[in-house]
Design a protein around this motif. Structure first.
Motif, PDB file in Angstrom:
ATOM      1  N   ILE A  23       7.526  -6.519   4.184  1.00 50.89           N
ATOM      2  CA  ILE A  23       7.205  -5.473   3.205  1.00 50.89           C
ATOM      3  C   ILE A  23       6.528  -6.079   1.991  1.00 50.89           C
ATOM      4  N   GLN A  24       7.047  -7.220   1.533  1.00 50.87           N
ATOM      5  CA  GLN A  24       6.455  -7.898   0.379  1.00 50.87           C
ATOM      6  C   GLN A  24       5.033  -8.368   0.692  1.00 50.87           C
ATOM      7  N   VAL A  25       4.841  -8.914   1.876  1.00 54.80           N
ATOM      8  CA  VAL A  25       3.507  -9.378   2.265  1.00 54.80           C
ATOM      9  C   VAL A  25       2.537  -8.209   2.344  1.00 54.80           C
ATOM     10  N   ALA A  26       2.967  -7.099   2.942  1.00 52.41           N
ATOM     11  CA  ALA A  26       2.089  -5.928   3.040  1.00 52.41           C
ATOM     12  C   ALA A  26       1.746  -5.388   1.658  1.00 52.41           C
ATOM     13  N   PHE A  27       2.732  -5.345   0.764  1.00 52.29           N
ATOM     14  CA  PHE A  27       2.464  -4.866  -0.594  1.00 52.29           C
ATOM     15  C   PHE A  27       1.494  -5.788  -1.313  1.00 52.29           C
ATOM     16  N   LEU A  28       1.705  -7.108  -1.217  1.00 52.25           N
ATOM     17  CA  LEU A  28       0.793  -8.052  -1.871  1.00 52.25           C
ATOM     18  C   LEU A  28      -0.605  -7.996  -1.263  1.00 52.25           C
ATOM     19  N   ALA A  29      -0.678  -7.802   0.049  1.00 51.83           N
ATOM     20  CA  ALA A  29      -1.992  -7.715   0.697  1.00 51.83           C
ATOM     21  C   ALA A  29      -2.756  -6.496   0.215  1.00 51.83           C
ATOM     22  N   PHE A  30      -2.055  -5.396   0.005  1.00 54.69           N
ATOM     23  CA  PHE A  30      -2.723  -4.188  -0.493  1.00 54.69           C
ATOM     24  C   PHE A  30      -3.022  -4.296  -1.983  1.00 54.69           C
ATOM     25  N   ALA A  31      -2.006  -4.637  -2.770  1.00 52.08           N
ATOM     26  CA  ALA A  31      -2.180  -4.694  -4.225  1.00 52.08           C
ATOM     27  C   ALA A  31      -3.117  -5.820  -4.636  1.00 52.08           C
ATOM     28  N   GLY A  32      -3.255  -6.832  -3.786  1.00 54.95           N
ATOM     29  CA  GLY A  32      -4.171  -7.927  -4.096  1.00 54.95           C
ATOM     30  C   GLY A  32      -5.622  -7.502  -4.128  1.00 54.95           C
ATOM     31  N   GLY A  33      -5.896  -6.298  -3.695  1.00 54.13           N
ATOM     32  CA  GLY A  33      -7.259  -5.787  -3.747  1.00 54.13           C
ATOM     33  C   GLY A  33      -7.791  -5.672  -5.159  1.00 54.13           C
ATOM     34  N   ILE A  34      -6.893  -5.503  -6.146  1.00 57.97           N
ATOM     35  CA  ILE A  34      -7.380  -5.381  -7.525  1.00 57.97           C
ATOM     36  C   ILE A  34      -7.852  -6.721  -8.081  1.00 57.97           C
ATOM     37  N   THR A  35      -7.606  -7.804  -7.352  1.00 52.22           N
ATOM     38  CA  THR A  35      -8.156  -9.109  -7.741  1.00 52.22           C
ATOM     39  C   THR A  35      -9.458  -9.361  -6.978  1.00 52.22           C
ATOM     40  N   PHE A  36     -10.151  -8.280  -6.655  1.00 50.86           N
ATOM     41  CA  PHE A  36     -11.404  -8.319  -5.894  1.00 50.86           C
ATOM     42  C   PHE A  36     -11.193  -8.888  -4.498  1.00 50.86           C
ATOM     43  N   GLY A  37      -9.964  -8.758  -3.976  1.00 46.55           N
ATOM     44  CA  GLY A  37      -9.656  -9.189  -2.618  1.00 46.55           C
ATOM     45  C   GLY A  37      -9.257 -10.642  -2.477  1.00 46.55           C
ATOM     46  N   ILE A  38      -9.279 -11.397  -3.563  1.00 46.63           N
ATOM     47  CA  ILE A  38      -8.959 -12.826  -3.483  1.00 46.63           C
ATOM     48  C   ILE A  38      -7.496 -13.026  -3.101  1.00 46.63           C
ATOM     49  N   LEU A  39      -6.585 -12.316  -3.757  1.00 46.28           N
ATOM     50  CA  LEU A  39      -5.159 -12.438  -3.435  1.00 46.28           C
ATOM     51  C   LEU A  39      -4.880 -11.928  -2.025  1.00 46.28           C
ATOM     52  N   THR A  40      -5.580 -10.896  -1.604  1.00 50.47           N
ATOM     53  CA  THR A  40      -5.398 -10.363  -0.252  1.00 50.47           C
ATOM     54  C   THR A  40      -5.742 -11.420   0.784  1.00 50.47           C
ATOM     55  N   VAL A  41      -6.881 -12.072   0.629  1.00 46.10           N
ATOM     56  CA  VAL A  41      -7.297 -13.110   1.571  1.00 46.10           C
ATOM     57  C   VAL A  41      -6.306 -14.264   1.550  1.00 46.10           C
ATOM     58  N   TYR A  42      -5.848 -14.651   0.360  1.00 48.97           N
ATOM     59  CA  TYR A  42      -4.890 -15.752   0.234  1.00 48.97           C
ATOM     60  C   TYR A  42      -3.580 -15.431   0.953  1.00 48.97           C
ATOM     61  N   VAL A  43      -3.042 -14.241   0.727  1.00 49.46           N
ATOM     62  CA  VAL A  43      -1.765 -13.847   1.337  1.00 49.46           C
ATOM     63  C   VAL A  43      -1.890 -13.805   2.858  1.00 49.46           C
ATOM     64  N   LEU A  44      -2.969 -13.229   3.362  1.00 51.92           N
ATOM     65  CA  LEU A  44      -3.151 -13.147   4.807  1.00 51.92           C
ATOM     66  C   LEU A  44      -3.345 -14.527   5.428  1.00 51.92           C
ATOM     67  N   MET A  45      -4.073 -15.404   4.750  1.00 55.97           N
ATOM     68  CA  MET A  45      -4.278 -16.756   5.270  1.00 55.97           C
ATOM     69  C   MET A  45      -2.985 -17.561   5.286  1.00 55.97           C
ATOM     70  N   ILE A  46      -2.229 -17.519   4.201  1.00 52.83           N
ATOM     71  CA  ILE A  46      -0.987 -18.284   4.128  1.00 52.83           C
ATOM     72  C   ILE A  46      -0.007 -17.816   5.199  1.00 52.83           C
ATOM     73  N   ASN A  47       0.111 -16.511   5.397  1.00 56.94           N
ATOM     74  CA  ASN A  47       1.030 -16.010   6.418  1.00 56.94           C
ATOM     75  C   ASN A  47       0.541 -16.342   7.826  1.00 56.94           C
ATOM     76  N   GLY A  48      -0.753 -16.310   8.052  1.00 62.22           N
ATOM     77  CA  GLY A  48      -1.291 -16.722   9.347  1.00 62.22           C
ATOM     78  C   GLY A  48      -1.047 -18.195   9.625  1.00 62.22           C
ATOM     79  N   ILE A  49      -1.194 -19.025   8.600  1.00 64.82           N
ATOM     80  CA  ILE A  49      -0.934 -20.453   8.755  1.00 64.82           C
ATOM     81  C   ILE A  49       0.552 -20.702   9.036  1.00 64.82           C
ATOM     82  N   MET A  50       1.438 -19.948   8.373  1.00 66.48           N
ATOM     83  CA  MET A  50       2.876 -20.105   8.621  1.00 66.48           C
ATOM     84  C   MET A  50       3.244 -19.738  10.055  1.00 66.48           C
TER      85      MET A  50
END
Length: 89
Positions: free
Chosen positions: A5-32
């Protein structure tokens, strides 16, 4: 469940950082997930890993992907706004 739930929220809300946080969250979770899969594969326990991930991962990972797509769309729309004045004239 709370992590997803936290990852999904950060992935969505990270859009207000022009998508930078979204890409970071998705990459880190994929690497994990990939790192854990490699760890279990190294010790010949892939069945145990996938038996745990697949049943709950199908729904939760789909929700994270949808939230990530929405976050990336929001970041894109912040970078490239639609000009409404062209539609009026």
């Amino acid at each position: 469940m709370t992590n997803n739930i936290q990852v999904a929220f950060l992935a969505f809300a990270g859009g207000i950082t022009f998508g930078i946080l979204t890409v970071y969250v998705l990459m880190i979770n994929g690497i994990m997930v990939g790192g854990l899969a490699a760890f279990f594969w190294h010790y010949s326990k892939t069945y145990v890993f996938w038996a745990y991930i697949v049943p709950h991962g199908i729904i939760e990972l789909t929700a994270i992907f949808i939230a990530g797509g929405a976050g990336l769309l929001m970041g894109y729309k912040l970078l490239v706004p639609v000009i409404i004045l062209e539609a009026i004239s």
